[in-house]
Design a protein around this motif. Structure first.
Motif, PDB file in Angstrom:
ATOM      1  N   ALA A 113      17.402 -17.840 -17.870  1.00 16.38           N
ATOM      2  CA  ALA A 113      18.778 -18.277 -17.602  1.00 16.38           C
ATOM      3  C   ALA A 113      18.979 -19.732 -18.025  1.00 16.38           C
ATOM      4  O   ALA A 113      20.009 -20.094 -18.592  1.00 16.38           O
ATOM      5  CB  ALA A 113      19.089 -18.104 -16.120  1.00 16.38           C
ATOM      6  N   GLN A 114      17.964 -20.564 -17.753  1.00 13.81           N
ATOM      7  CA  GLN A 114      18.065 -21.986 -18.107  1.00 13.81           C
ATOM      8  C   GLN A 114      18.061 -22.205 -19.616  1.00 13.81           C
ATOM      9  O   GLN A 114      18.623 -23.163 -20.113  1.00 13.81           O
ATOM     10  CB  GLN A 114      16.893 -22.761 -17.495  1.00 13.81           C
ATOM     11  N   ARG A 115      17.361 -21.322 -20.321  1.00 12.07           N
ATOM     12  CA  ARG A 115      17.215 -21.517 -21.771  1.00 12.07           C
ATOM     13  C   ARG A 115      17.857 -20.376 -22.548  1.00 12.07           C
ATOM     14  O   ARG A 115      17.246 -19.812 -23.460  1.00 12.07           O
ATOM     15  CB  ARG A 115      15.731 -21.633 -22.119  1.00 12.07           C
ATOM     16  N   ARG A 116      19.025 -20.031 -22.134  1.00 14.33           N
ATOM     17  CA  ARG A 116      19.729 -18.884 -22.718  1.00 14.33           C
ATOM     18  C   ARG A 116      19.956 -19.071 -24.221  1.00 14.33           C
ATOM     19  O   ARG A 116      19.960 -18.116 -24.980  1.00 14.33           O
ATOM     20  CB  ARG A 116      21.071 -18.746 -21.983  1.00 14.33           C
ATOM     21  N   THR A 117      20.151 -20.326 -24.645  1.00  8.29           N
ATOM     22  CA  THR A 117      20.462 -20.573 -26.060  1.00  8.29           C
ATOM     23  C   THR A 117      19.209 -20.776 -26.908  1.00  8.29           C
ATOM     24  O   THR A 117      19.298 -20.906 -28.120  1.00  8.29           O
ATOM     25  CB  THR A 117      21.355 -21.820 -26.196  1.00  8.29           C
ATOM     26  N   HIS A 118      18.068 -20.838 -26.269  1.00  5.47           N
ATOM     27  CA  HIS A 118      16.827 -21.071 -27.023  1.00  5.47           C
ATOM     28  C   HIS A 118      16.381 -19.786 -27.719  1.00  5.47           C
ATOM     29  O   HIS A 118      16.730 -18.695 -27.300  1.00  5.47           O
ATOM     30  CB  HIS A 118      15.720 -21.558 -26.084  1.00  5.47           C
ATOM     31  N   ARG A 119      15.598 -19.958 -28.771  1.00  5.18           N
ATOM     32  CA  ARG A 119      15.054 -18.785 -29.460  1.00  5.18           C
ATOM     33  C   ARG A 119      13.559 -18.621 -29.208  1.00  5.18           C
ATOM     34  O   ARG A 119      12.941 -17.687 -29.689  1.00  5.18           O
ATOM     35  CB  ARG A 119      15.291 -18.888 -30.981  1.00  5.18           C
ATOM     36  N   PHE A 120      12.968 -19.583 -28.490  1.00  2.00           N
ATOM     37  CA  PHE A 120      11.527 -19.504 -28.236  1.00  2.00           C
ATOM     38  C   PHE A 120      11.248 -20.099 -26.856  1.00  2.00           C
ATOM     39  O   PHE A 120      11.453 -21.288 -26.636  1.00  2.00           O
ATOM     40  CB  PHE A 120      10.770 -20.301 -29.310  1.00  2.00           C
ATOM     41  N   VAL A 121      10.825 -19.265 -25.957  1.00  2.00           N
ATOM     42  CA  VAL A 121      10.451 -19.759 -24.622  1.00  2.00           C
ATOM     43  C   VAL A 121       9.023 -19.283 -24.340  1.00  2.00           C
ATOM     44  O   VAL A 121       8.751 -18.082 -24.310  1.00  2.00           O
ATOM     45  CB  VAL A 121      11.422 -19.239 -23.536  1.00  2.00           C
ATOM     46  N   LYS A 122       8.142 -20.266 -24.182  1.00  2.00           N
ATOM     47  CA  LYS A 122       6.732 -19.932 -23.974  1.00  2.00           C
ATOM     48  C   LYS A 122       6.533 -19.374 -22.567  1.00  2.00           C
ATOM     49  O   LYS A 122       7.009 -19.963 -21.599  1.00  2.00           O
ATOM     50  CB  LYS A 122       5.889 -21.196 -24.159  1.00  2.00           C
ATOM     51  N   ILE A 123       5.846 -18.250 -22.476  1.00  2.00           N
ATOM     52  CA  ILE A 123       5.644 -17.605 -21.178  1.00  2.00           C
ATOM     53  C   ILE A 123       4.217 -17.789 -20.670  1.00  2.00           C
ATOM     54  O   ILE A 123       3.990 -18.198 -19.545  1.00  2.00           O
ATOM     55  CB  ILE A 123       5.974 -16.085 -21.247  1.00  2.00           C
ATOM     56  N   LYS A 124       3.254 -17.480 -21.524  1.00  4.50           N
ATOM     57  CA  LYS A 124       1.861 -17.643 -21.088  1.00  4.50           C
ATOM     58  C   LYS A 124       0.971 -17.923 -22.287  1.00  4.50           C
ATOM     59  O   LYS A 124       1.094 -17.263 -23.318  1.00  4.50           O
ATOM     60  CB  LYS A 124       1.388 -16.392 -20.343  1.00  4.50           C
ATOM     61  N   GLU A 125       0.074 -18.885 -22.117  1.00  5.79           N
ATOM     62  CA  GLU A 125      -0.827 -19.285 -23.201  1.00  5.79           C
ATOM     63  C   GLU A 125      -2.217 -18.705 -22.928  1.00  5.79           C
ATOM     64  O   GLU A 125      -2.638 -18.630 -21.771  1.00  5.79           O
ATOM     65  CB  GLU A 125      -0.906 -20.813 -23.208  1.00  5.79           C
TER      66      GLU A 125
END
Lengths: 83, 574
Positions: free
Chosen positions: B113-125
């Protein structure tokens, strides 16, 4: 040109067309499988690398020294009397 | 008739229509070919860049030796919020990822929700293989897996100052990580490899169906390097040095073990050290390799070098007896260490007793020019050429800047600054009979095809800086006697005859020497007949207040003994 000859030519051209399409699709499929296999092979190689690095960490001389030191410092357990 | 006309008209019409179609075809395929090919190219092709695998750094065991640094890929899970249309998609993805990765679904929803406009959100490394397979099997459209190289240092702090570390590259044409210290920096060109680019022909689902070999260039992995460092000897040196530093609450310490015949460094410890994998969180002072970057006044360990040079030039004879002023050389204000008082001493006795006045008089016999030339010949005042970055040249002032006292000070290691690497090189020259050697840490290079190329580092044993008999006498007679009867008795080995020289150098603070801060050092080797290794140990600022001693003989010599005992036993049994 006899009708039979015409039918044969049309049949032949259709078969060539279908054959070409089939070969093209097969080539694409084989290429895709080949790339997938390469990626999988790389992945296995990396897994092996990860395991090797984990092993190297375990074989680090500093860690071995620490284990030896801990072993030497720890009180020796009394052995059960032999029969 | 009418029918015939109609047929002719129809044929003419067909000819015109097909002519127009032919012309259109010609126009599209020939005249506008480039334009449409360019337009269609991105839709028909996909591009990927391939980062090369950085070369490995191996210890002296070679290709099958211990790995000191290596790269491996880690997998990172990310989501593309841009293609998650409705909240149903988000909830569905969150539920699936919670099950596979164990991440909290609500947290995931908040993040998206916070990064709705982003195309890449890191979830787990760094996901596991099982997690990767589960994600692929779940076929979650907004979820992707990205691979990136990560550098690993399995030996941790043990070889930190030798191996160095890598950090982010500022150059976008270069691979993501570049060497910033140690061998990683020095051998960057060999280790880095070259980035590759693949151009694929893709179908409408953008699955690759062919490779454009003309426009693709595969990545070239970096070459690996094999060091001269032996991890086992490195551990001997580090544990012995660290134990003594802790026992004496010292500020820092350096230990180097070298093969005197070819300059190969078998171990190099500079403490404080650091974990190369977490260098960014490390204090800058810990990152400094004191073995090459920290010049210090060497004190008495410098004496054998000047004595050897004086003997070599015939300015001094082994039998000459020098008057040591009974403990105080008034004209030059020089006293002996620990208030000793000596009368007449030979060179051997001067070195055994570590007489400052005796050495000052040898300096006077040599004169400014001969002394300067000799010290320079042994490589002081210039870098040794060791293949490590940040090497300091030390300080050797030109004779025009010398005071009338300088010629009496340099012979016992004052008014000159040297690095540990310069000192051990000079002692390696004495140990091998006078031949110059270049200290080095890399033995061979392994290219990406696995071919091993040994680097030629042989010492020029035919060319000698000093006469062989002089070097051998200094080692076998004078410096052996230091360990047998002199200040270095704590360095004596059980099975081998050790030789060497102690040093207890004052540290100048605000331009004055004080009586609290010293650098305790010992440099020598064993066995005396044919030295197999030379070792340098220096411990800076041992806590004098502990009352356990602070001299080179007391603080550094036991470390030398421990390292040598273990190393020679190890080399014998290997």
């Amino acid at each position: 040109m006899s009708r039979a000859r015409l039918i044969f030519i049309i049949f032949f051209l259709t078969a060539v067309l279908i054959g070409t399409v089939h070969l093209r699709v097969s080539a694409s499929r084989v290429f895709f499988r080949c790339r997938k296999a390469i990626v999988e092979q790389d992945n296995l190689r990396l897994q092996l690398g990860r395991k090797q690095l984990a092993l190297e960490e375990l074989l680090n001389p500093s860690i071995i020294s620490e284990h030896i030191k801990k072993g030497a410092d720890a009180p020796h357990e009394e052995r059960p009397a032999g029969r | 008739m009418t029918t015939q006309r109609f047929i002719i008209a129809f044929h003419l019409l067909m000819v015109v229509v097909f002519g127009l179609l032919g012309w259109r075809l010609f126009y599209l395929q020939h005249c506008r070919a480039d334009h449409y090919a360019n337009e269609a190219y991105p839709a028909l092709h996909a591009f990927t860049q391939e980062e090369p695998q950085r070369g490995r750094i191996l210890d002296s065991g070679g290709v099958h030796g211990r790995v000191l640094a290596a790269s491996n890929k880690i997998q990172t899970v990310y989501v593309d919020p841009g293609i998650m249309g409705h909240w149903d998609d988000v909830m569905q993805t969150a539920a699936a990822l919670q099950e596979i990765l164990g991440i909290d679904a609500m947290e995931f929803c908040d993040l998206v929700a916070q990064r709705r406009t982003h195309r890449f959100v890191k979830i787990k490394e760094g996901i596991t293989e099982a997690e990767r397979e589960a994600i692929l099997a779940a076929r979650l459209r907004p979820v992707g897996i990205q691979s990136e190289w990560r550098r690993y240092y399995p030996m941790g702090a043990l070889t930190s100052h030798i191996v160095g570390f890598v950090g982010g590259s500022a150059d976008i044409d270069e691979p993501d990580r570049v060497g910033l210290a140690g061998a990683e920096q020095q051998y960057e060109a060999l280790l880095k490899g070259a980035r590759g680019k693949y151009v694929f022909l893709v179908d409408k689902r953008r699955y690759p169906i062919g490779l454009d070999t003309q426009k693709s260039t595969p990545a070239r992995d970096g070459s690996s390097i094999i060091l001269t460092i032996d991890s086992t000897i490195q551990e001997f040196a580090r544990s012995s040095l660290l134990k003594q530093i802790q026992a004496y609450q010292a500020e820092s310490g350096v230990a180097i073990v070298m093969n005197p015949w070819n300059g190969a460094i078998l171990a190099l410890v500079s403490w404080p050290d650091f974990d190369p994998a977490a260098f960014s969180k490390t204090d800058a002072d810990r990152l400094r390799n004191r073995a090459v970057a920290d010049p210090f006044e060497p004190g008495s360990i410098f004496k054998p070098i000047v004595a050897a040079a004086a003997l070599d030039r015939g300015l001094l004879q082994k039998t000459d007896r020098i008057f040591c002023e009974n403990g105080y050389y008034e004209k030059y204000r020089i006293g002996e260490w620990a208030g000793h008082q000596f009368g007449y001493l030979t060179v051997k006795e001067i070195l055994t007793e570590s007489s400052n006045i005796g050495m000052a008089k040898i300096g006077q016999k040599m004169g400014q020019k001969a002394l300067y030339d000799a010290v320079r010949l042994f490589g002081f005042g210039q870098p040794t050429g060791v293949d490590l970055p940040g090497e300091d040249a030390g300080i050797l002032a030109p004779t025009r800047n010398w005071s009338s006292f300088t010629v009496t000070r340099i012979p016992y290691g004052h008014e000159i600054s040297v690095t540990p690497m310069q000192i051990i090189r000079a002692f390696a020259i004495l140990a091998n009979g006078g031949s110059p050697v270049t200290p080095h840490i890399v033995r061979a290079v392994v290219d990406d095809a696995g071919n091993v190329t040994e680097l030629s580092r042989k010492s020029n044993l035919a060319g000698r800086l000093i006469k062989q008999e002089v070097a051998e006498w200094i080692v076998r007679e004078a410096l052996t006697n230091v360990v047998k009867e002199g200040t270095g008795q704590e360095a004596a080995l059980e099975k081998w005859q050790a030789w060497g020289k102690t040093g207890t150098a004052n540290i100048a603070t605000n331009g004055r020497y004080d009586t609290v801060n010293y650098t305790a050092s010992f440099v020598g080797g064993a066995p005396a007949d044919v030295p197999q290794v030379v070792t340098f140990v220096a411990i800076r600022k041992p806590n004098k207040a502990l009352g356990k001693g602070y001299s080179g003989g007391r603080v550094a010599a036991p470390v030398f003994r421990e390292i040598m005992e273990k190393t020679l036993t190890y080399l014998e049994k290997r």
